[in-house]
Motif scaffolding. Structure first.
Motif, PDB file in Angstrom:
ATOM      1  N   ARG A 107      -2.109  -1.488   2.526  1.00  0.00           N
ATOM      2  CA  ARG A 107      -1.771  -2.597   2.749  1.00  0.00           C
ATOM      3  C   ARG A 107      -2.490  -3.831   1.863  1.00  0.00           C
ATOM      4  O   ARG A 107      -2.056  -5.245   2.636  1.00  0.00           O
ATOM      5  CB  ARG A 107      -1.348  -2.798   4.692  1.00  0.00           C
ATOM      6  N   GLU A 108      -3.819  -3.535   2.029  1.00  0.00           N
ATOM      7  CA  GLU A 108      -4.585  -4.690   1.932  1.00  0.00           C
ATOM      8  C   GLU A 108      -3.747  -5.447   0.221  1.00  0.00           C
ATOM      9  O   GLU A 108      -3.634  -5.232  -0.665  1.00  0.00           O
ATOM     10  CB  GLU A 108      -5.925  -4.346   1.117  1.00  0.00           C
ATOM     11  N   TYR A 109      -3.724  -7.007  -0.246  1.00  0.00           N
ATOM     12  CA  TYR A 109      -3.019  -7.265  -1.094  1.00  0.00           C
ATOM     13  C   TYR A 109      -4.416  -7.978  -1.907  1.00  0.00           C
ATOM     14  O   TYR A 109      -5.872  -7.907  -1.259  1.00  0.00           O
ATOM     15  CB  TYR A 109      -3.290  -9.188  -0.308  1.00  0.00           C
ATOM     16  N   TYR A 110      -4.254  -8.596  -2.959  1.00  0.00           N
ATOM     17  CA  TYR A 110      -5.370  -8.053  -4.266  1.00  0.00           C
ATOM     18  C   TYR A 110      -4.966  -9.357  -5.862  1.00  0.00           C
ATOM     19  O   TYR A 110      -2.957  -9.051  -5.300  1.00  0.00           O
ATOM     20  CB  TYR A 110      -5.899  -7.001  -4.700  1.00  0.00           C
ATOM     21  N   GLU A 111      -5.150 -10.124  -5.276  1.00  0.00           N
ATOM     22  CA  GLU A 111      -4.393 -11.175  -7.251  1.00  0.00           C
ATOM     23  C   GLU A 111      -4.972 -10.146  -8.358  1.00  0.00           C
ATOM     24  O   GLU A 111      -5.988 -10.627  -8.261  1.00  0.00           O
ATOM     25  CB  GLU A 111      -5.510 -12.945  -6.952  1.00  0.00           C
ATOM     26  N   MET A 112      -3.959  -8.825  -8.199  1.00  0.00           N
ATOM     27  CA  MET A 112      -4.777  -8.270  -9.009  1.00  0.00           C
ATOM     28  C   MET A 112      -3.291  -8.270 -10.400  1.00  0.00           C
ATOM     29  O   MET A 112      -2.159  -8.376 -10.208  1.00  0.00           O
ATOM     30  CB  MET A 112      -5.177  -7.198  -8.751  1.00  0.00           C
ATOM     31  N   ARG A 113      -4.265  -8.667 -11.835  1.00  0.00           N
ATOM     32  CA  ARG A 113      -3.072  -8.805 -12.194  1.00  0.00           C
ATOM     33  C   ARG A 113      -3.221  -7.858 -14.088  1.00  0.00           C
ATOM     34  O   ARG A 113      -5.042  -7.542 -13.844  1.00  0.00           O
ATOM     35  CB  ARG A 113      -3.000 -10.440 -13.519  1.00  0.00           C
ATOM     36  N   CYS A 114      -2.352  -6.744 -14.394  1.00  0.00           N
ATOM     37  CA  CYS A 114      -2.613  -6.340 -15.149  1.00  0.00           C
ATOM     38  C   CYS A 114      -1.543  -5.865 -15.999  1.00  0.00           C
ATOM     39  O   CYS A 114      -0.558  -6.556 -16.014  1.00  0.00           O
ATOM     40  CB  CYS A 114      -3.022  -4.914 -15.448  1.00  0.00           C
ATOM     41  N   GLY A 115      -1.496  -5.523 -17.678  1.00  0.00           N
ATOM     42  CA  GLY A 115      -0.377  -4.642 -18.312  1.00  0.00           C
ATOM     43  C   GLY A 115       0.164  -6.094 -19.578  1.00  0.00           C
ATOM     44  O   GLY A 115      -0.997  -7.178 -19.987  1.00  0.00           O
ATOM     45  N   PHE A 116       0.767  -5.656 -20.027  1.00  0.00           N
ATOM     46  CA  PHE A 116       1.089  -6.638 -21.522  1.00  0.00           C
ATOM     47  C   PHE A 116       1.651  -7.747 -20.712  1.00  0.00           C
ATOM     48  O   PHE A 116       1.898  -8.961 -22.052  1.00  0.00           O
ATOM     49  CB  PHE A 116       1.961  -6.150 -22.163  1.00  0.00           C
ATOM     50  N   ASN A 117       1.843  -7.414 -19.698  1.00  0.00           N
ATOM     51  CA  ASN A 117       2.817  -9.120 -19.506  1.00  0.00           C
ATOM     52  C   ASN A 117       1.884 -10.226 -18.288  1.00  0.00           C
ATOM     53  O   ASN A 117       1.813 -11.095 -17.661  1.00  0.00           O
ATOM     54  CB  ASN A 117       4.280  -9.225 -18.686  1.00  0.00           C
ATOM     55  N   ASN A 118       0.667  -9.260 -18.326  1.00  0.00           N
ATOM     56  CA  ASN A 118      -0.319 -10.031 -17.098  1.00  0.00           C
ATOM     57  C   ASN A 118       0.599  -9.848 -15.759  1.00  0.00           C
ATOM     58  O   ASN A 118       0.421 -10.824 -15.131  1.00  0.00           O
ATOM     59  CB  ASN A 118      -0.603 -10.935 -17.610  1.00  0.00           C
ATOM     60  N   GLY A 119       1.395  -8.953 -15.423  1.00  0.00           N
ATOM     61  CA  GLY A 119       2.060  -9.407 -14.199  1.00  0.00           C
ATOM     62  C   GLY A 119       1.372  -8.953 -12.427  1.00  0.00           C
ATOM     63  O   GLY A 119      -0.382  -8.311 -12.876  1.00  0.00           O
ATOM     64  N   LEU A 120       1.165  -9.729 -11.903  1.00  0.00           N
ATOM     65  CA  LEU A 120       1.249  -9.542 -10.905  1.00  0.00           C
ATOM     66  C   LEU A 120       1.345  -8.118  -9.796  1.00  0.00           C
ATOM     67  O   LEU A 120       2.436  -7.908  -9.084  1.00  0.00           O
ATOM     68  CB  LEU A 120       0.865 -10.564  -9.852  1.00  0.00           C
ATOM     69  N   TYR A 121       0.827  -7.419  -9.536  1.00  0.00           N
ATOM     70  CA  TYR A 121       0.884  -6.120  -8.862  1.00  0.00           C
ATOM     71  C   TYR A 121      -0.637  -5.510  -7.756  1.00  0.00           C
ATOM     72  O   TYR A 121      -1.485  -4.792  -7.966  1.00  0.00           O
ATOM     73  CB  TYR A 121       0.450  -4.893 -10.092  1.00  0.00           C
ATOM     74  N   PRO A 122      -0.427  -6.491  -6.985  1.00  0.00           N
ATOM     75  CA  PRO A 122      -1.503  -6.798  -5.654  1.00  0.00           C
ATOM     76  C   PRO A 122      -1.831  -5.748  -5.211  1.00  0.00           C
ATOM     77  O   PRO A 122      -2.988  -6.047  -4.034  1.00  0.00           O
ATOM     78  CB  PRO A 122      -0.522  -7.854  -4.800  1.00  0.00           C
ATOM     79  N   TYR A 123      -1.094  -4.630  -4.949  1.00  0.00           N
ATOM     80  CA  TYR A 123      -1.577  -3.467  -3.713  1.00  0.00           C
ATOM     81  C   TYR A 123      -1.733  -2.188  -3.976  1.00  0.00           C
ATOM     82  O   TYR A 123      -1.106  -1.447  -5.758  1.00  0.00           O
ATOM     83  CB  TYR A 123       0.535  -3.192  -3.158  1.00  0.00           C
ATOM     84  N   LYS A 124      -2.132  -1.375  -3.591  1.00  0.00           N
ATOM     85  CA  LYS A 124      -2.374  -0.115  -3.915  1.00  0.00           C
ATOM     86  C   LYS A 124      -1.380   0.959  -3.165  1.00  0.00           C
ATOM     87  O   LYS A 124      -1.690   1.200  -2.254  1.00  0.00           O
ATOM     88  CB  LYS A 124      -4.010   0.326  -3.859  1.00  0.00           C
TER      89      LYS A 124
END
Length: 211
Positions: free
Chosen positions: A130-147
């Protein structure tokens, strides 16, 4: 413009920035994980054939029965869980309810054994999901904030490695648990390994306790 007017303008700007920051913070905190997956992987050449996957919600009020594909995907190396194939066999669930129990039964084709195990998902793991992270990655620098993916590493000796990961997160081992052998019908026929996998198993055997 008077000094008083400038002071009023200054405090108005500060107030707006404060409100904006609070609003943004509130939006982040109010976001909730509402879709997650359970995935499986086997060591390269040591095929696992999934028979049953049952998931009970954390409140034990309901659950899901799904299939993560019959043949699970492989790790990059026969002796490790490395590799990014972890999502190819994911069973996706759209719910804010997270898993409480996972029951899995699978066939290990390398040594022709069947294993089953009920795995308890702790509150600690659910909190990590449930913990939210300001995490972006991938070719489109998409926001994927969860484990948001529970990965089950299914070893041919019945050991299950339970990982937590996400699109932008590497595998994080949570714990290991030993499955028990399940008795199948006497006339049950195990699916065959691929020619390449069978050749590897014939040469190297089926190790125990290395995964």
């Amino acid at each position: 413009m008077s000094i008083v007017s400038n002071i009023h303008k200054f405090f108005f700007i500060i107030f707006c920035l404060f409100v904006s920051a609070c609003s943004t913070n509130h939006q982040i905190k109010s976001k909730r994980l509402n879709e997650w997956t359970v995935s499986t992987v086997a060591p390269k050449y040591y095929s696992a054939y999934i028979d049953i996957l049952l998931i009970t919600s954390e409140t034990k009020q309901g659950g899901w029965r799904g299939m993560v594909t019959k043949y699970t995907k492989f790790s990059k190396n026969p002796n490790s869980w490395e590799g990014r194939e972890r999502y190819s066999s994911g069973y996706s669930i759209q719910s804010t309810e997270l898993p409480g129990l996972i029951y899995i039964r699978w066939y290990s084709l390398a040594n022709k054994k069947t294993y089953n195990k009920t795995i308890k998902v702790s509150e600690d793991i659910r909190n990590k999901m449930r913990e939210y992270y300001e995490m972006r990655c991938g070719f489109n620098n998409g926001l994927y904030p969860y484990k948001d993916n529970i990965l089950l590493g299914l070893a041919p000796d019945g050991m299950i490695s339970v990982f937590l990961n996400g699109t932008c997160f590497d595998n994080e081992l949570q714990f290991k648990v030993q499955a028990v052998e399940y008795k199948v019908a006497d006339d049950f026929v195990y699916p065959e390994l691929s020619e390449e996998a069978q050749s590897y198993v014939d040469e190297h055997g089926v190790p125990v306790g290395i995964w």
